[in-house]
Design an enzyme around this catalytic site. Structure first.
Site, short mmCIF file in Angstrom:
data_model
loop_
_atom_site.label_atom_id
_atom_site.label_comp_id
_atom_site.label_asym_id
_atom_site.label_seq_id
_atom_site.Cartn_x
_atom_site.Cartn_y
_atom_site.Cartn_z
N LYS A 53 0.87 -1.19 0.00
CA LYS A 53 0.00 0.00 0.00
C LYS A 53 0.89 1.22 0.00
CE LYS A 53 -4.40 0.93 0.04
NZ LYS A 53 -5.52 0.10 -0.44
N ASP A 80 -6.91 4.27 -4.59
CA ASP A 80 -7.61 4.10 -3.31
C ASP A 80 -8.26 5.46 -3.06
OD1 ASP A 80 -7.78 2.05 -0.90
OD2 ASP A 80 -7.45 3.98 0.05
#
Ligand code: NDP
Ligand code: 2IT
Length: 445
Positions: free
Chosen positions: A125, A165
């Site tokens: 991430k 995201d």
């Protein structure tokens, strides 16, 4: 926890001031205790100690020039958590709240989520504390370019493949891809979530929201329930929330509320999704603007109140820890029988206890929202083949993957003696595959 208590202690000691990361690790380790009992060879090989420590963490300065000519400085992150199953894979979040704890909780969850998809992707991430709100298109572009000017050296189509995201959609992926190509002089599948016509996959935009509904429909059908005729509350009004709403409507349910970080709208007649898309996707406006041509709808400021609206199904699709124990209790009291997590870790541990105690059909994030990253992996496959599948083909694969994730999670939950606990099942099923790969790949001396 017996066998794994020391693993959690070590995580807390080694990573002080990272509450979201601790929360995600604790929730997973609690489910894995019976796995540790069954697999002493994994304990001995240090699999549990290793999986909670990222393989690599990259922190970097992102400086850029705003429209007034001032130099701005943000912090960039990429946490490459685990590559046992494939190249690191996971989204980039642009939000002022972003810090190492948040990126690490997301990266850790991503390992098990990506494993559940059955596709060959490791977990990662990244993102930045850059706030895209109120920025011009030129500012967004210059930020994305500066971000990629550092990130490019750490990623690649066989190394690490970022995606979107919160705050990162097709526009941002386009600017980042352009910069990567400029620097590397190569046209490869280094990012997913690209738009259509230059490597993006059809159905990637819809995938997380659609996948959430496919997963929940399967979980509800197993208990004799369905979206058909149900009243649904969805939080957020971004990518996940919009396409979850579209699929709920296609499946015969009615979404009556949506939100953003300022407040929420309630439209008892059912949300007019085209109007929301116009406000959010085209104008990049605020959800409150919905009231202008929907006189029967109401608006209330603040995020938490949305969970007081009576519903059959709740689909939290905004951000972490948006449903606490009290909100969960209120949902149950009002008759809510299913919660599907579109967002990552939207329920606090107290909220999850309320679901489990009240036999709410609970679709945990790493299983229920895996459709986005699964379709990203399908985008990678198409990029490698230099071919593009039709919308119908990608959507059919997505649906099969989500049904498979449900069945695999339910299977593991049953096998470990807790048949209705999909959270435990998803943690175990996701972990087993990664643990086996790590074990077989050995440890470097
Ligand atoms: P978007 O940026 O498209 O939308 C985010 C939405 O959530 C916006 O409505 C935003 O409101 C709201 N929101 C964001 N932060 C907060 C906050 N701190 N408090 C209240 N509301 C907030 O993001 P996505 O739809 O892509 O992501 C939503 C969630 O889904 C995230 O948890 C993400 O990690 C998760 N997810 C996303 C996937 C994807 O493919 N995109 C895949 C799997 C999970 P505002 O506009 O006011 O900021
Ligand atoms: O949380 C997630 O799974 C995502 N933001 C999607 C990641 C991806 O690589 O598509």
């Amino acid at each position: 926890m017996k066998l794994l208590a020391t693993v959690l202690e070590q995580v807390e000691k080694r990573n002080p001031n990272e509450p979201e990361f601790h929360q995600a690790v604790q929730e997973v380790l609690e489910s894995l205790e019976p796995v540790a009992e069954r697999h002493p060879e994994w304990v001995k090989a240090g699999i549990f100690d290793r999986i909670v420590e990222p393989e690599r963490q990259i922190l970097f300065r992102v400086s850029w020039v705003d429209d007034a000519g001032r130099v701005q400085v943000n912090r960039g992150f990429r946490v490459q958590f685990n590559s046992a199953l494939g190249p690191y894979k996971g989204g980039l979040r642009l939000h002022p709240s972003v810090n190492l704890s948040i990126i690490k909780f997301l990266g850790f969850e991503q390992i098990l989520k990506n494993s559940l998809t059955t596709l060959p992707i490791g977990g990662a991430k990244g993102g930045s504390d850059f706030d895209p709100k109120g920025k011009s298109d030129g500012e967004i572009m210059r930020f994305c370019q500066s971000f990629m000017t550092e990130l490019y050296r750490h990623i690649g189509p066989d190394t690490d493949v970022p995606a979107g995201d919160i705050g990162v959609g097709g526009r941002e992926i386009g600017y980042m891809y352009g910069q990567y190509k400029r620097i590397r002089n190569e046209f490869t599948g280094v990012l997913t979530g690209k738009t259509i016509g230059w490597g993006g996959s059809l159905a990637r935009t819809e995938a997380t929201g659609y996948g959430l509904c496919y997963f929940m429909e399967e979980a509800m059908n197993a208990k004799g329930k369905s979206f058909k005729g149900s009243t649904v509350v969805v939080s957020g009004s971004g990518n996940v929330a919009i396409y979850a709403t579209e699929k709920v409507h296609q499946l015969g349910g009615k979404v009556v509320a949506l939100s953003d970080s300022d407040g929420y709208i309630h439209d008892p007649d059912g949300i007019d999704l085209k109007a929301v898309q116009q406000i959010k996707e085209v104008r990049r406006g605020r959800i409150k603007e919905y009231l202008a041509d929907h006189p029967k709808a109401t608006y209330a400021p603040g995020c938490a109140g949305i969970w007081t609206i009576p519903c059959d199904v709740a689909l939290p699709s905004a951000t972490q820890n948006e449903i606490d124990g009290d909100a969960a209790a209120r949902l149950v009291k009002n008759g809510c029988f299913a919660v599907g997590e579109g967002a990552n870790m939207p329920s606090t541990p107290e909220a999850v206890q309320v679901y489990l105690k009240n036999k709410v059909i609970y679709g945990p994030a790493k299983a229920a929202n895996a459709g986005g990253v699964a379709t990203s992996a399908l985008e990678m496959s198409q990029n490698s083949m230099r071919l593009a599948w039709t919308f119908e083909e990608v959507d059919a694969r997505l649906k099969a993957i989500m049904v498979g994730i449900y069945r695999n999670s339910a299977r593991a939950a049953k096998e470990y003696g807790d048949p209705d606990n999909l959270e435990k099942g998803a943690n175990i099923a996701g972990f087993e595959k990664v643990a086996k790969a790590m074990y077989e790949q050995g440890v470097a001396y």
